[in-house]
Design an enzyme around this catalytic site. Structure first.
Site, PDB file in Angstrom:
ATOM      1  N   LYS A  27       0.800  -1.233   0.000  1.00 26.14           N
ATOM      2  CA  LYS A  27       0.000   0.000   0.000  1.00 26.14           C
ATOM      3  C   LYS A  27       0.836   1.288   0.000  1.00 26.14           C
ATOM      4  O   LYS A  27       0.376   2.311  -0.488  1.00 26.14           O
ATOM      5  CB  LYS A  27      -0.961   0.000   1.198  1.00 26.14           C
ATOM      6  N   ASP A  51     -10.169   2.826   1.702  1.00 21.42           N
ATOM      7  CA  ASP A  51     -10.464   2.145   2.973  1.00 21.42           C
ATOM      8  C   ASP A  51     -11.290   3.052   3.893  1.00 21.42           C
ATOM      9  O   ASP A  51     -12.349   2.667   4.392  1.00 21.42           O
ATOM     10  CB  ASP A  51      -9.166   1.763   3.704  1.00 21.42           C
TER      11      ASP A  51
HETATM   12  P1  NDP Z   1      -2.018  -2.804  11.448  1.00 21.00           P
HETATM   13  O1  NDP Z   1      -1.198  -3.980  11.760  1.00 21.00           O
HETATM   14  O2  NDP Z   1      -1.427  -1.660  10.671  1.00 21.00           O
HETATM   15  O3  NDP Z   1      -2.549  -2.162  12.848  1.00 21.00           O
HETATM   16  C1  NDP Z   1      -3.090  -2.971  13.859  1.00 21.00           C
HETATM   17  C2  NDP Z   1      -3.634  -2.091  14.980  1.00 21.00           C
HETATM   18  O4  NDP Z   1      -4.261  -2.930  15.954  1.00 21.00           O
HETATM   19  C3  NDP Z   1      -2.559  -1.299  15.719  1.00 21.00           C
HETATM   20  O5  NDP Z   1      -3.106  -0.071  16.124  1.00 21.00           O
HETATM   21  C4  NDP Z   1      -2.249  -2.211  16.910  1.00 21.00           C
HETATM   22  O6  NDP Z   1      -1.728  -1.520  18.025  1.00 21.00           O
HETATM   23  C5  NDP Z   1      -3.645  -2.706  17.224  1.00 21.00           C
HETATM   24  N1  NDP Z   1      -3.659  -3.950  17.989  1.00 21.00           N
HETATM   25  C6  NDP Z   1      -3.451  -5.206  17.516  1.00 21.00           C
HETATM   26  N2  NDP Z   1      -3.567  -6.102  18.523  1.00 21.00           N
HETATM   27  C7  NDP Z   1      -3.841  -5.392  19.647  1.00 21.00           C
HETATM   28  C8  NDP Z   1      -4.072  -5.743  21.010  1.00 21.00           C
HETATM   29  N3  NDP Z   1      -4.039  -7.014  21.410  1.00 21.00           N
HETATM   30  N4  NDP Z   1      -4.327  -4.754  21.908  1.00 21.00           N
HETATM   31  C9  NDP Z   1      -4.359  -3.457  21.494  1.00 21.00           C
HETATM   32  N5  NDP Z   1      -4.159  -3.056  20.213  1.00 21.00           N
HETATM   33  C10 NDP Z   1      -3.896  -4.017  19.309  1.00 21.00           C
HETATM   34  O7  NDP Z   1      -3.311  -3.341  10.740  1.00 21.00           O
HETATM   35  P2  NDP Z   1      -4.336  -2.544   9.786  1.00 21.00           P
HETATM   36  O8  NDP Z   1      -4.568  -1.208  10.363  1.00 21.00           O
HETATM   37  O9  NDP Z   1      -3.903  -2.671   8.391  1.00 21.00           O
HETATM   38  O10 NDP Z   1      -5.650  -3.445   9.946  1.00 21.00           O
HETATM   39  C11 NDP Z   1      -6.377  -3.516  11.167  1.00 21.00           C
HETATM   40  C12 NDP Z   1      -7.653  -4.292  10.939  1.00 21.00           C
HETATM   41  O11 NDP Z   1      -8.508  -3.533  10.087  1.00 21.00           O
HETATM   42  C13 NDP Z   1      -7.426  -5.629  10.234  1.00 21.00           C
HETATM   43  O12 NDP Z   1      -7.721  -6.664  11.124  1.00 21.00           O
HETATM   44  C14 NDP Z   1      -8.398  -5.659   9.083  1.00 21.00           C
HETATM   45  O13 NDP Z   1      -9.251  -6.789   9.166  1.00 21.00           O
HETATM   46  C15 NDP Z   1      -9.213  -4.419   9.259  1.00 21.00           C
HETATM   47  N6  NDP Z   1      -9.412  -3.776   7.933  1.00 21.00           N
HETATM   48  C16 NDP Z   1     -10.675  -3.819   7.436  1.00 21.00           C
HETATM   49  C17 NDP Z   1     -10.939  -3.288   6.201  1.00 21.00           C
HETATM   50  C18 NDP Z   1     -12.339  -3.378   5.685  1.00 21.00           C
HETATM   51  O14 NDP Z   1     -12.555  -3.020   4.534  1.00 21.00           O
HETATM   52  N7  NDP Z   1     -13.299  -3.811   6.479  1.00 21.00           N
HETATM   53  C19 NDP Z   1      -9.896  -2.629   5.383  1.00 21.00           C
HETATM   54  C20 NDP Z   1      -8.595  -2.634   6.027  1.00 21.00           C
HETATM   55  C21 NDP Z   1      -8.379  -3.208   7.249  1.00 21.00           C
HETATM   56  P3  NDP Z   1      -0.141  -1.213  18.143  1.00 21.00           P
HETATM   57  O15 NDP Z   1       0.122  -0.011  17.266  1.00 21.00           O
HETATM   58  O16 NDP Z   1       0.035  -0.916  19.591  1.00 21.00           O
HETATM   59  O17 NDP Z   1       0.573  -2.453  17.688  1.00 21.00           O
END
Ligand code: NDP
Length: 282
Positions: free
Chosen positions: A71, A107
């Site tokens: 991306k 998105d």
């Molecule tokens: P990233 O890996 O970039 O970010 C993940 C985020 O989740 C971070 O903020 C991370 O926090 C947080 N996180 C993960 N596990 C935990 C936890 N146990 N406790 C607290 N915070 C947590 O992923 P993306 O942003 O790319 O994607 C996130 C979700 O969005 C995906 O699961 C995806 O399914 C969904 N998505 C849905 C779309 C749709 O069209 N419906 C499109 C794109 C994504 P930290 O920074 O602290 O690690």
């Protein structure tokens, strides 16, 4: 009878690509609207991304999606960016405009489209859980759609502060960062609560974001970015407290509807696309 065997091409470049259901959703829309177009789901490794984009260019593709891990990297191979993609710094939809390939980010736009069916975001205060790629796109589009303020709640301080600073610097909305070291209490006056973390995604369907669910009130709209399962435990808990909800399947469909508008110029039927995903068992 005249035939045209040259189908306009679209598709997706990602790695891994095998579990991405977008092809089923987009081709259902092509069929429903009688479009003789194709969407090709392609597994493309990072070192081959440049060749893949040059191939799409050479073959006259109408556009394509980019997913993980392309991306940000794809931007170097494009001719320009749409307004919000420029702010977000990431692209998930590439559109051929004349001879140029322009990067857009649908998105967050898809999220706002789905949310707007439940509430008008204008002037609202938002609690945004997460600060990854999805959260960043959602934050920017909510800000451009007129929300007043976004509180970014994230485990990693650096990522959370970066998203809040981006909103303050590049959009009309204000934002702040709140640490997520203990159970987060949703402040009174919040209009919209969004889970943009990956918590609750299949197969971890029992996991829920660590918030105090008793601080949710029925006047709040609660949205989840998780598309699978659509009715997450987080949304169930919100519904049990009387909140209206918007699910991640709506976000996924919404970004597809907007991408198809860019590629074909048509307003496609969102319900047909949602049903195609539900038929897959999502
Ligand atoms: P990233 O890996 O970039 O970010 C993940 C985020 O989740 C971070 O903020 C991370 O926090 C947080 N996180 C993960 N596990 C935990 C936890 N146990 N406790 C607290 N915070 C947590 O992923 P993306 O942003 O790319 O994607 C996130 C979700 O969005 C995906 O699961 C995806 O399914 C969904 N998505 C849905 C779309 C749709 O069209 N419906 C499109 C794109 C994504 P930290 O920074 O602290 O690690």
């Amino acid at each position: 009878m005249a035939h045209d065997f040259l189908q306009p091409l679209t598709g997706s470049f990602a790695q891994p690509a095998g579990e991405n259901p977008t092809v089923a959703m987009i081709e259902a829309a092509f069929r429903h609207h009688g479009l003789n177009w194709r969407y090709l789901n392609c597994e493309v490794a990072p070192e081959n991304l440049g060749d893949a984009v040059r191939g799409a260019r050479a073959m006259g593709w109408k556009g394509f999606n980019c997913s993980i891990p392309h991306k940000v990297a794809v931007i170097a191979h494009l001719d320009g960016l749409g307004g919000s993609a420029e702010i977000i710094g990431a692209v998930n939809t590439i559109v051929r405009r004349g001879e140029k390939l322009i990067g857009e980010n649908t998105d967050g736009k898809g999220f706002v489209r789905a949310l707007s069916r439940v509430t008008d975001p204008k002037g609202k205060r938002v609690v945004l859980l997460g600060a990854g790629g999805a959260a960043r796109a959602v934050a920017v589009e909510l800000a451009l759609a007129g929300v007043a303020h976004i509180t970014v709640v994230n485990r990693s301080r650096e990522r959370g502060e970066t998203v809040a600073a981006l909103i303050n610097a590049k959009t009309p909305a204000s934002a702040d960062y709140a640490a997520w070291a203990e159970t987060f209490r949703i402040p009174a006056g919040t209009g919209i609560v969004v889970n943009a973390t990956s918590i609750g995604l299949y197969p971890d369907i029992e996991a829920t974001p660590d918030i105090d669910y008793d601080t949710l009130s029925p006047d709040m709209v609660v949205a989840d970015g998780i598309p699978n399962p659509p009715l997450t435990k987080f949304l169930k808990a919100a519904q049990a407290r009387g909140c209206k909800t918007a699910d991640g399947l709506g976000m996924l469909v919404g970004q597809g509807v907007i991408g198809l508008k860019y590629w074909t110029g048509l307003d496609v039927d969102a319900e047909v696309m949602r049903q195609a995903l539900l038929d897959l068992g999502l």
